[in-house]
Design an enzyme around this catalytic site. Structure first.
Site, mmCIF file in Angstrom:
data_model
loop_
_atom_site.group_PDB
_atom_site.id
_atom_site.type_symbol
_atom_site.label_atom_id
_atom_site.label_comp_id
_atom_site.label_asym_id
_atom_site.label_seq_id
_atom_site.Cartn_x
_atom_site.Cartn_y
_atom_site.Cartn_z
ATOM 1 N N ASP A 282 0.842 -1.201 0.000
ATOM 2 C CA ASP A 282 0.000 0.000 0.000
ATOM 3 C C ASP A 282 0.873 1.245 0.000
ATOM 4 O OD1 ASP A 282 0.809 -0.816 2.650
ATOM 5 O OD2 ASP A 282 -0.504 0.736 3.479
ATOM 6 N N GLU A 283 0.277 2.341 -0.448
ATOM 7 C CA GLU A 283 0.886 3.671 -0.378
ATOM 8 C C GLU A 283 2.356 3.655 -0.813
ATOM 9 O OE1 GLU A 283 -0.117 4.722 3.702
ATOM 10 O OE2 GLU A 283 -2.026 5.572 3.041
ATOM 11 N N VAL A 284 2.566 3.187 -2.030
ATOM 12 C CA VAL A 284 3.928 3.105 -2.573
ATOM 13 C C VAL A 284 4.277 4.472 -3.159
ATOM 14 C CG1 VAL A 284 5.494 1.760 -4.037
ATOM 15 C CG2 VAL A 284 3.451 0.676 -3.083
#
Length: 485
Positions: free
Chosen positions: A148-150
């Protein structure tokens, strides 16, 4: 036990990247999780996992030992809680990439959150992390690999060069890394299915998702922690994922840690609404569309942020949310059940809890509520609104060590009384925290939430002591605005 819940699996998320509890506390709280309706745990170890060999540098000072990991798993089994370990493999790798020895594997040199997906060493690193975690979790049916949230993906030099080639996109780069990680899990641990957070997948077109091969390898977890989530939008997203070929879908809600990075008390109404809307999402599509739901309980927003609500503070919210999921809503009978489970005579939904109850850690909830609602405000009232302090011992007076002697008798007793009252409560809180948490977590919470106010009080008393010496008449302030005494 499933009642009318549309969620076959209900997992409590333990976010160990902040204030990880001692195993002794987990032994007390796991039976309550089970009683409340949980049947699984998502354990996000981060730096609390006892990595070995060249990964040993990832360990936190108080990381669990291999024996303690086995004890946690044993306690989970005793309480019918299936464990899914979580290993971040793409974004949120601050606990790995902050180390100088691994900084060269960052996507962007300045930022330690995202892994460079082009380097062979990057893939070897996350592969080794996965293998070590799986070695201590034999038989795990699922492994959550994060993703997530790369942030800043595509901004690194290697990525910019790669993106210059026709047909290459950030979405393709993201899917490629997910596929490599999932393939590693499939090859080395064929009985284990990877889960991924879904946010990096949401905006990728159906045809691209379908052609990537990722839907055949992972199960996405749709997460939304808001109190007013878009039920129809979620239903459309689930439909999209199913068309792309994902065999199973999961949901993720939040029972704490989602309403502010420095939140100390849990706003229960927000989290209840979040879960009631997830019930609507589950009811909007075919039965069993969602394999289960993960009730996240974030302890930090990321590795470098402050602590948000401690686990004992979030237990009433967890109880309300789990029971609502279990029974399909939050009616009066469900409220009564929660009150009984927690030892609370009257639940507060729209305000912070005034009554702590009798569950494991309830004394911490009671003391933190006192501190959060009243410590700063009581100190502010004395220092900023008391007429004797503001009128006769202002910052101007304090810098010059000036005070009318009679005013000391008005101010000092109040300040001493307030300091003594709060010091006694804080000592009690510190002892309660030490029973559950390691010293660094106790120190951090007190330093963030308690010491600033106590230090202001102590500073006032110290300045009073200095000013109580020989007095100098108040001179005209003139035009000098220097703050030097």
């Amino acid at each position: 036990m499933s009642g009318s819940s549309p969620f076959k699996m209900r997992l409590v998320h333990l976010d160990l990247k902040g204030a990880p509890p001692k195993v002794s506390y987990l032994s007390e709280i796991f039976p309550l999780f089970h009683t409340l309706g949980a049947n699984g745990l998502l354990i996000e170890y981060e730096d609390m996992f006892p990595y070995e060999g060249h990964l040993r540098l990832l360990r936190a000072k108080h990381a669990y030992s291999p024996f303690e990991i086995k004890e946690i798993l044993h306690l989970a089994t005793l309480n019918n809680l299936e464990v899914i370990p979580l290993v971040q493999t793409f974004g949120h790798l601050e606990f790995v990439l902050k180390h100088e020895a691994l900084a060269h594997l960052r996507e962007v040199a300045l930022f330690p959150n995202t892994l460079n997906p082009h380097k062979v060493e990057s893939l070897a690193l996350v592969g080794a992390m996965i293998d070590q975690v799986m070695e201590l979790h034999p038989g795990a049916r699922w492994l959550h690999v994060g993703c997530d949230e790369v942030y800043y993906l595509g901004d690194g030099e290697a990525s910019r060069q790669w993106l210059q080639h026709e047909q290459n996109t950030k979405a393709k780069l993201c899917l490629s890394h997910m596929k490599v990680v999932a393939s590693h899990v499939q090859t080395r641990h064929p009985a284990t299915t990877p889960l991924v957070w879904d946010d990096m997948l949401r905006d990728i077109p159906e045809d691209q998702l379908s052609a990537s091969g990722v839907p055949q390898l992972v199960e996405p977890v749709l997460w939304d922690y808001s109190a007013d989530l878009d039920v129809h939008g979620k239903a459309l997203l689930m439909e999209k994922y199913q068309k792309c070929g994902f065999p199973r879908l999961w949901a993720a809600s939040a029972f704490k840690g989602a309403t502010g990075a420095s939140q100390a008390l849990t706003p229960i109404e927000h989290h209840l609404r979040n879960h009631l809307q997830w019930l609507q999402v589950a009811g909007s599509g075919p039965a069993n569309t969602l394999q289960g739901i993960i009730l996240t309980g974030w302890q930090r927003y990321d590795h470098f942020s402050v602590l948000c609500e401690l686990l004992p503070v979030g237990i009433p919210s967890l109880a309300i949310c789990l029971q609502s999921l279990l029974h399909g809503g939050f009616a009066e009978d469900v409220k009564a059940r929660v009150e009984n489970f927690l030892g609370i005579s009257s639940l507060e939904i729209t305000d912070f809890m005034r009554e702590a109850g009798s569950f494991p850690g309830s004394n911490i909830l009671a003391l933190i509520t006192q501190v959060s609602l009243h410590l700063r405000s009581s100190v502010d009232a004395l220092l900023e609104r008391d007429r004797y302090v503001t009128g006769w011992f202002s910052p101007f007076h304090r810098r010059r060590k000036l005070i009318h002697p009679v005013m000391i008798q008005h101010i000092q007793p109040q300040a001493l009384s307030l300091l003594a009252r709060w010091s006694t409560l804080v000592q009690e809180l510190e002892a309660a925290l030490q029973r559950i948490y390691y010293p660094d977590a106790v120190d951090e919470w007190l330093e963030e939430n308690v010491y600033p106010s106590l230090q202001r009080l102590q500073g006032l008393l110290q300045d009073l002591g200095k000013a109580a010496g020989p007095q100098t008449p108040l001179a005209s302030p003139g035009l000098d605005t220097s703050q030097d005494p």
